[in-house]
Motif scaffolding. Sequence first.
Motif, PDB file in Angstrom:
ATOM      1  N   HIS A 159     -61.747 -50.851  54.367  1.00  0.00           N
ATOM      2  CA  HIS A 159     -61.861 -52.092  55.130  1.00  0.00           C
ATOM      3  C   HIS A 159     -60.965 -52.111  56.364  1.00  0.00           C
ATOM      4  O   HIS A 159     -60.895 -53.143  57.060  1.00  0.00           O
ATOM      5  N   SER A 160     -60.291 -50.989  56.676  1.00  0.00           N
ATOM      6  CA  SER A 160     -59.472 -50.966  57.882  1.00  0.00           C
ATOM      7  C   SER A 160     -60.346 -50.697  59.104  1.00  0.00           C
ATOM      8  O   SER A 160     -61.419 -50.107  59.020  1.00  0.00           O
ATOM      9  N   ALA A 161     -59.882 -51.162  60.271  1.00  0.00           N
ATOM     10  CA  ALA A 161     -60.605 -50.980  61.522  1.00  0.00           C
ATOM     11  C   ALA A 161     -60.199 -49.657  62.160  1.00  0.00           C
ATOM     12  O   ALA A 161     -59.010 -49.322  62.237  1.00  0.00           O
ATOM     13  N   VAL A 162     -61.205 -48.897  62.612  1.00  0.00           N
ATOM     14  CA  VAL A 162     -60.956 -47.606  63.237  1.00  0.00           C
ATOM     15  C   VAL A 162     -61.777 -47.512  64.526  1.00  0.00           C
ATOM     16  O   VAL A 162     -62.636 -48.349  64.795  1.00  0.00           O
ATOM     17  N   ARG A 163     -61.503 -46.464  65.283  1.00  0.00           N
ATOM     18  CA  ARG A 163     -62.242 -46.263  66.536  1.00  0.00           C
ATOM     19  C   ARG A 163     -62.576 -44.791  66.692  1.00  0.00           C
ATOM     20  O   ARG A 163     -61.752 -43.913  66.419  1.00  0.00           O
ATOM     21  N   HIS A 164     -63.806 -44.532  67.137  1.00  0.00           N
ATOM     22  CA  HIS A 164     -64.291 -43.178  67.422  1.00  0.00           C
ATOM     23  C   HIS A 164     -64.512 -43.083  68.929  1.00  0.00           C
ATOM     24  O   HIS A 164     -64.993 -44.036  69.551  1.00  0.00           O
ATOM     25  N   VAL A 165     -64.198 -41.953  69.522  1.00  0.00           N
ATOM     26  CA  VAL A 165     -64.253 -41.819  70.971  1.00  0.00           C
ATOM     27  C   VAL A 165     -65.661 -42.034  71.511  1.00  0.00           C
ATOM     28  O   VAL A 165     -65.856 -42.553  72.617  1.00  0.00           O
ATOM     29  N   GLU A 166     -66.672 -41.665  70.736  1.00  0.00           N
ATOM     30  CA  GLU A 166     -68.058 -41.808  71.191  1.00  0.00           C
ATOM     31  C   GLU A 166     -68.743 -43.040  70.597  1.00  0.00           C
ATOM     32  O   GLU A 166     -69.475 -43.752  71.282  1.00  0.00           O
ATOM     33  N   TRP A 167     -68.504 -43.324  69.310  1.00  0.00           N
ATOM     34  CA  TRP A 167     -69.232 -44.385  68.604  1.00  0.00           C
ATOM     35  C   TRP A 167     -68.529 -45.733  68.656  1.00  0.00           C
ATOM     36  O   TRP A 167     -69.085 -46.731  68.225  1.00  0.00           O
ATOM     37  N   GLY A 168     -67.306 -45.770  69.162  1.00  0.00           N
ATOM     38  CA  GLY A 168     -66.625 -47.040  69.336  1.00  0.00           C
ATOM     39  C   GLY A 168     -65.966 -47.548  68.070  1.00  0.00           C
ATOM     40  O   GLY A 168     -65.548 -46.781  67.198  1.00  0.00           O
ATOM     41  N   SER A 169     -65.888 -48.874  67.955  1.00  0.00           N
ATOM     42  CA  SER A 169     -65.164 -49.527  66.853  1.00  0.00           C
ATOM     43  C   SER A 169     -65.980 -49.506  65.566  1.00  0.00           C
ATOM     44  O   SER A 169     -67.207 -49.591  65.583  1.00  0.00           O
ATOM     45  N   GLY A 170     -65.256 -49.407  64.438  1.00  0.00           N
ATOM     46  CA  GLY A 170     -65.924 -49.401  63.150  1.00  0.00           C
ATOM     47  C   GLY A 170     -65.007 -49.855  62.040  1.00  0.00           C
ATOM     48  O   GLY A 170     -63.815 -50.130  62.257  1.00  0.00           O
ATOM     49  N   MET A 171     -65.582 -49.949  60.832  1.00  0.00           N
ATOM     50  CA  MET A 171     -64.826 -50.346  59.649  1.00  0.00           C
ATOM     51  C   MET A 171     -65.045 -49.321  58.551  1.00  0.00           C
ATOM     52  O   MET A 171     -66.180 -48.924  58.282  1.00  0.00           O
ATOM     53  N   VAL A 172     -63.970 -48.878  57.908  1.00  0.00           N
ATOM     54  CA  VAL A 172     -64.066 -47.938  56.794  1.00  0.00           C
ATOM     55  C   VAL A 172     -64.574 -48.701  55.570  1.00  0.00           C
ATOM     56  O   VAL A 172     -63.961 -49.672  55.127  1.00  0.00           O
ATOM     57  N   LEU A 173     -65.706 -48.232  55.037  1.00  0.00           N
ATOM     58  CA  LEU A 173     -66.296 -48.904  53.881  1.00  0.00           C
ATOM     59  C   LEU A 173     -65.897 -48.268  52.559  1.00  0.00           C
ATOM     60  O   LEU A 173     -65.795 -48.962  51.543  1.00  0.00           O
ATOM     61  N   GLY A 174     -65.719 -46.953  52.542  1.00  0.00           N
ATOM     62  CA  GLY A 174     -65.374 -46.335  51.267  1.00  0.00           C
ATOM     63  C   GLY A 174     -65.340 -44.828  51.355  1.00  0.00           C
ATOM     64  O   GLY A 174     -65.682 -44.217  52.372  1.00  0.00           O
ATOM     65  N   TYR A 175     -64.902 -44.223  50.250  1.00  0.00           N
ATOM     66  CA  TYR A 175     -64.804 -42.777  50.127  1.00  0.00           C
ATOM     67  C   TYR A 175     -65.554 -42.319  48.903  1.00  0.00           C
ATOM     68  O   TYR A 175     -65.640 -43.045  47.902  1.00  0.00           O
TER      69      TYR A 175
END
Length: 565
Positions: free
Chosen positions: A517-533
């Motif tokens: 549930h933490s917020a992350v960022r990818h250089v190409e895909w932009g902002s996102g949220m970690v849903l699970g492993y």
Amino acid sequence: MKLPPLHAIRLRRAARHRFGWRSLRPDQLTAMRAVMRRRDALVILPTGGGKSAVYQVPATLLTGPTVVISPLLALQQDQITALNDRAQPELRAVRISSAESAGQQAAALDEIRSRRARFLFTTPEQLSNPKRLAEVRALRPALVAVDEAHCISAWGHDFRPDYLALGHLIRELGRPPVVALTATASPPVRDDIVGRLGLRRPRVVVSGLDRANLFLEVANCATEDYRWRRLLALLRAEPRPGIVYVPTRRAAEELAERLTGADFPAKYYHGGMPGGARENLHEDFLADRVPIMVATSAFGMGIDKPNIRWVVHMALPDAPDSYLQEIGRAGRDRGPARALLLWRAEDVGLRRYFTGGAPDPEELRDLAALLRDGPTTRTALRERTGLGARKLGQLLALLERVGAADTRPDNRLGSPRYAPKPVDAATAALAEAERQQTVQRSRTDMMRAFAETRSCRGQTLLAYFGERLPKPCGHCDNCHAGLDAAVSPAGTGTTRGGFGRRGGRNGPRAEEPFPVHSAVRHVEWGSGMVLGYEGDRMTVLFDEVGYKTLSVRVVSAQGLLEPQR
């Protein structure tokens, strides 16, 4: 000794005295306490999980009526009957809808006004009438409950354009606290509900999505004949009633006829049927007069039927959202039930077709221009554009997202003061539509990943909703087959992209570089949220491109993601 909060004591007492419930589940109590603090809440509980109690119990303690907004008259009637059957003045419920005469509607309002009734059930269409809205506002409601709240979301498979104005209508009611209720809502749907209803710092309660009594099973069918034979095998082995979901209206009619010819009496149901016929089928199914219902996704929302023993999908659903919603209709009595998905690779192409193409930029431009002419009604817009109600609602939703449309206090539609020019609005809306289609394709990819996974299906499905099962569910075909045996010796896995890859009980587990549930960022895909492993894979929901499954080792080694500041 720490004493329980006062609200909790009052809520438990009301549940016991008014409803005869000896206890409340922790998730219900959490949501109820938020309501008692006059805080908005978004409550996601499975079908049969006690969502109605979340607003019904606090309503008996609030000063003022509770307005319940629901899209289905049959669902409203079930809830009204259940409340009035208790024969308590504090639980009396009335309704204003198209099913009541003008006199009955006036009597219902009078009962609320004189405090002889506490619950007022209605529909978005009723509140869209300015006169009716003023009458309900004058009642000074203490709480608004929005049932089946996923209907407000363009991401939801039960999208209802009439729900789009609800946020504005609730503000016109004096902006009482709002509790939004639904059985399933993935992160994009949750964001839509919060945004469109204008929820303020809502208490989000998500609980109980895993249904231990529901056996999850998937079969990849090489041919249509094999898919048919697997369906017959289930019908011969399992008690009834049950629901068979198909992707098209024609498929519903043809399969019902074929099953009946094979001595499995079935009826079909889809959105193209007359309203009266649908209502009769709904009632017949509830009364066990229809043992097998073959239906599109139009059937089932709000069904309060505890003894459905199985749900079969004869094609790949469009997304895990609709899949979880539909299989959740089985086994509400907590007895054993089955959810069988029979799919073929060809189903993906059909889903791509249903996603549709881009909207017509000229229609978007012309609609934006009409809105600049001055406030108008939906009816007038339909007459001037020739657009159907659903398509008009979708185009308006796109224009609203890009600041080219808004809803006025009298529920008329117009153009904001600083709206972009019609041609610019059409360009921006078209880009937004393309983004939505990209995310929708990723949702279908996640559904295919669920179908192809060799890992625990319960863990895989819930990961899509950002929920985590600490151990394999134990009630899916992969768990029963033995997860360890399903993982290749090298632990590489061969499943097509998705969030269900491998992992078994002994599968490798990499370090988790970012909290769920933490917020992350990818250089190409932009902002996102970690849903699970799962094993050495992680699932991230990106705002612009949807769901992506990444190798944890690659993410860590190459620094593909960074925390969102």
